[in-house]
Design a protein around this motif. Structure first.
Motif, PDB file in Angstrom:
ATOM      1  N   UNK A 244      -1.007   0.504  -8.302  1.00  0.00           N
ATOM      2  CA  UNK A 244      -2.401   0.573  -7.879  1.00  0.00           C
ATOM      3  C   UNK A 244      -2.386   0.578  -6.356  1.00  0.00           C
ATOM      4  N   UNK A 245      -3.121   1.496  -5.755  1.00  0.00           N
ATOM      5  CA  UNK A 245      -2.910   1.854  -4.359  1.00  0.00           C
ATOM      6  C   UNK A 245      -3.680   1.025  -3.343  1.00  0.00           C
ATOM      7  N   UNK A 246      -4.447   0.029  -3.788  1.00  0.00           N
ATOM      8  CA  UNK A 246      -5.197  -0.737  -2.809  1.00  0.00           C
ATOM      9  C   UNK A 246      -6.388   0.035  -2.280  1.00  0.00           C
ATOM     10  N   UNK A 247      -6.648  -0.058  -0.981  1.00  0.00           N
ATOM     11  CA  UNK A 247      -7.769   0.690  -0.403  1.00  0.00           C
ATOM     12  C   UNK A 247      -7.539   0.941   1.080  1.00  0.00           C
ATOM     13  N   UNK A 248      -8.471   1.734   1.654  1.00  0.00           N
ATOM     14  CA  UNK A 248      -8.451   1.993   3.101  1.00  0.00           C
ATOM     15  C   UNK A 248      -9.715   1.443   3.745  1.00  0.00           C
ATOM     16  N   UNK A 249     -10.122   0.255   3.266  1.00  0.00           N
ATOM     17  CA  UNK A 249     -11.235  -0.479   3.871  1.00  0.00           C
ATOM     18  C   UNK A 249     -10.697  -1.698   4.613  1.00  0.00           C
ATOM     19  N   UNK A 250      -9.882  -2.483   3.929  1.00  0.00           N
ATOM     20  CA  UNK A 250      -9.304  -3.679   4.536  1.00  0.00           C
ATOM     21  C   UNK A 250      -7.780  -3.718   4.415  1.00  0.00           C
ATOM     22  N   UNK A 251      -7.223  -3.006   3.425  1.00  0.00           N
ATOM     23  CA  UNK A 251      -5.783  -3.121   3.168  1.00  0.00           C
ATOM     24  C   UNK A 251      -4.967  -2.023   3.838  1.00  0.00           C
ATOM     25  N   UNK A 252      -5.487  -0.805   3.890  1.00  0.00           N
ATOM     26  CA  UNK A 252      -4.814   0.336   4.516  1.00  0.00           C
ATOM     27  C   UNK A 252      -3.414   0.525   3.920  1.00  0.00           C
ATOM     28  N   UNK A 253      -3.404   0.729   2.608  1.00  0.00           N
ATOM     29  CA  UNK A 253      -2.168   0.824   1.847  1.00  0.00           C
ATOM     30  C   UNK A 253      -1.988   2.236   1.285  1.00  0.00           C
ATOM     31  N   UNK A 254      -0.749   2.594   1.039  1.00  0.00           N
ATOM     32  CA  UNK A 254      -0.437   3.918   0.514  1.00  0.00           C
ATOM     33  C   UNK A 254       0.919   3.859  -0.172  1.00  0.00           C
ATOM     34  N   UNK A 255       1.212   4.872  -0.978  1.00  0.00           N
ATOM     35  CA  UNK A 255       2.532   5.027  -1.582  1.00  0.00           C
ATOM     36  C   UNK A 255       3.182   6.270  -0.992  1.00  0.00           C
ATOM     37  N   UNK A 256       4.489   6.232  -0.859  1.00  0.00           N
ATOM     38  CA  UNK A 256       5.234   7.380  -0.347  1.00  0.00           C
ATOM     39  C   UNK A 256       6.455   7.604  -1.232  1.00  0.00           C
ATOM     40  N   UNK A 257       6.673   8.858  -1.590  1.00  0.00           N
ATOM     41  CA  UNK A 257       7.799   9.261  -2.441  1.00  0.00           C
ATOM     42  C   UNK A 257       8.696  10.174  -1.631  1.00  0.00           C
ATOM     43  N   UNK A 258       9.977   9.822  -1.514  1.00  0.00           N
ATOM     44  CA  UNK A 258      10.902  10.593  -0.681  1.00  0.00           C
ATOM     45  C   UNK A 258      11.785  11.539  -1.485  1.00  0.00           C
ATOM     46  N   UNK A 259      11.456  11.696  -2.766  1.00  0.00           N
ATOM     47  CA  UNK A 259      12.254  12.565  -3.628  1.00  0.00           C
ATOM     48  C   UNK A 259      13.139  11.798  -4.583  1.00  0.00           C
ATOM     49  N   UNK A 260      13.395  10.536  -4.222  1.00  0.00           N
ATOM     50  CA  UNK A 260      14.201   9.663  -5.086  1.00  0.00           C
ATOM     51  C   UNK A 260      13.510   8.338  -5.352  1.00  0.00           C
ATOM     52  N   UNK A 261      12.890   7.780  -4.331  1.00  0.00           N
ATOM     53  CA  UNK A 261      12.311   6.450  -4.428  1.00  0.00           C
ATOM     54  C   UNK A 261      10.827   6.480  -4.064  1.00  0.00           C
TER      55      UNK A 261
END
Length: 254
Positions: free
Chosen positions: A224-241
């Motif tokens: 679950x990605x959180x938000x961009x109001x107070x948390x400013x969270x994201x997921x990143x995929x590099x091709x393996x992880x």
């Protein structure tokens, strides 16, 4: 391969957010920092607190964000935009003007030999009948037509007022914390879905405004990605992880 990024729930324009301009600029700076590192960006819904397109008008504001989306797509970055429960009233503007790829339903897609199930998350296993009824009204074509018969001055006011009221009903304006595997409907939905689709490697959702990285079995994780109001969270995929990160301005990690 270049990185693939996932984020959601900025709720730009919210009347319940006091730092609107700072929030938008922070989001734009993040997108600017990743533009040369990204092959694709997936925006998993509710990037706007309310978005309704009229035939000859769209909501005022967001020029920095919309301009950055256009720059990314012009730069060759795929930008996938998922409608949420706050910004589903889009009828072609974002695709034509910003070049995004629009998704109105959950998407199962393969990225570098990994299978991703991507969705905003609203309506997936949610037992709240009132919300489900409201969601059906929002998606009803007749109701959408009737909304667009209201002058934008009043139609947009109603939309922003509804969104603010929805947030004010929460305790201190915050989302309910993670309820645990047995009570979170998106976790239960994903486990049920996994029974018939065991090839899924990652489930990614927005909507809940909580940041969670949960293993469902030896192969599959739910984020679950959180938000961009107070948390400013994201997921990143590099091709393996796949990593769940917090954006800190000035940090070169993205």
């Amino acid at each position: 391969m270049k990185n693939v990024y996932f984020l959601s729930d900025a709720h730009l324009g919210s009347w319940a957010v006091n730092h609107k301009r700072t929030q938008e600029r922070r989001l734009v700076r993040f997108l600017d920092e990743i533009k040369d590192k990204a092959s694709a960006v997936y925006l998993l819904g509710d990037m706007f607190d309310f978005w309704n397109e009229y035939r000859l008008a769209v909501p005022k504001g967001f020029t920095r964000f919309l301009g950055k989306l256009s720059e990314l797509t012009d730069h060759g970055v795929e930008v996938h935009y998922f409608t949420g429960n706050h910004d589903l009233w889009t009828y072609g503007y974002l695709e034509r003007e910003c070049g995004v790829i629009l998704h109105r339903k959950p998407l199962t897609t393969e990225i570098a030999d990994k299978i991703f199930y991507l969705a905003h998350g609203d309506g997936l296993g949610d037992p709240d009948r009132k919300f489900q009824t409201l969601r059906k009204l929002f998606h009803n074509r007749l109701c959408q037509f009737l909304l667009n018969t209201i002058h934008p001055r009043w139609g947009l006011w109603l939309g922003y007022r509804w969104a603010k009221h929805s947030r004010e009903k929460r305790v201190d304006g915050y989302e309910t914390p993670f309820l645990g595997e047995e009570k979170e409907y998106l976790v239960k939905y994903s486990k049920d879905y996994l029974q018939t689709h065991p090839d899924i490697d990652f489930f990614l959702y927005g909507h809940r405004h909580v940041q969670i990285d949960l293993p469902l079995n030896e192969r599959t994780r739910l984020l679950m990605l959180g938000d961009w109001i107070t948390q400013f969270t994201y997921a990143v995929f590099d091709g393996q992880h796949l990593f769940l990160e917090n954006y800190i301005e000035g940090d070169t990690k993205p």
